[in-house]
Design a protein around this motif. Sequence first.
Motif, short mmCIF file in Angstrom:
data_model
loop_
_atom_site.label_atom_id
_atom_site.label_comp_id
_atom_site.label_asym_id
_atom_site.label_seq_id
_atom_site.Cartn_x
_atom_site.Cartn_y
_atom_site.Cartn_z
N LEU A 46 0.82 -1.21 0.00
CA LEU A 46 0.00 0.00 0.00
C LEU A 46 0.85 1.26 0.00
O LEU A 46 0.49 2.26 -0.63
N LEU A 54 -5.15 3.35 -5.00
CA LEU A 54 -5.46 2.57 -3.80
C LEU A 54 -6.62 1.61 -4.10
O LEU A 54 -7.50 1.92 -4.91
N LEU A 76 -5.13 -0.31 9.21
CA LEU A 76 -5.85 0.36 8.13
C LEU A 76 -6.80 1.43 8.67
O LEU A 76 -6.85 2.55 8.15
N TYR A 82 -5.82 5.15 4.64
CA TYR A 82 -6.43 3.87 4.30
C TYR A 82 -7.78 3.60 4.96
O TYR A 82 -8.46 2.64 4.63
N ILE A 85 -11.06 2.56 2.95
CA ILE A 85 -11.08 1.38 2.07
C ILE A 85 -11.97 0.32 2.72
O ILE A 85 -11.79 -0.02 3.89
#
Length: 131
Positions: A46, A54, A76, A82, A85
């Motif tokens: 990542l 992403l 995350l 992040y 996500i």
Amino acid sequence: MLKYKKIVLVDDDADDRQIFEEVIQGIDPEVVVVTAENGLEMVALLDKITDDDLPDMIILDQNMPKMTGKESLIFLKESERYRNISTIVYSTYQVKDFYQECLELGAQDVVAKPDSLQAYREMIEQFLVAH
């Protein structure tokens, strides 16, 4: 047609990664699946990806060496970059406390780890196919 076009699968089992990729490609060949063997590999992966590239979805196996699915989920969801996500955790054991804890940490869902080609297809259809 899948609603997610970029998926990262994090699983230490090479056979499971291969089955997942084959099922996805059979449903929608345009979906990009990138795999990592554990949470640490996921972090490194990542970190190399630009914001525009992403993934839309990350699927985490719970039982992995170095960094478990839950530890990866925490990483995350604590990250500004992040946290948005969509993330699913799957595990071979289904303990209600674990399930609830992962949901509270921000997982979209927690499911039983598929143990057959058909079970992978059902999981993918349940979470990834646009209805």
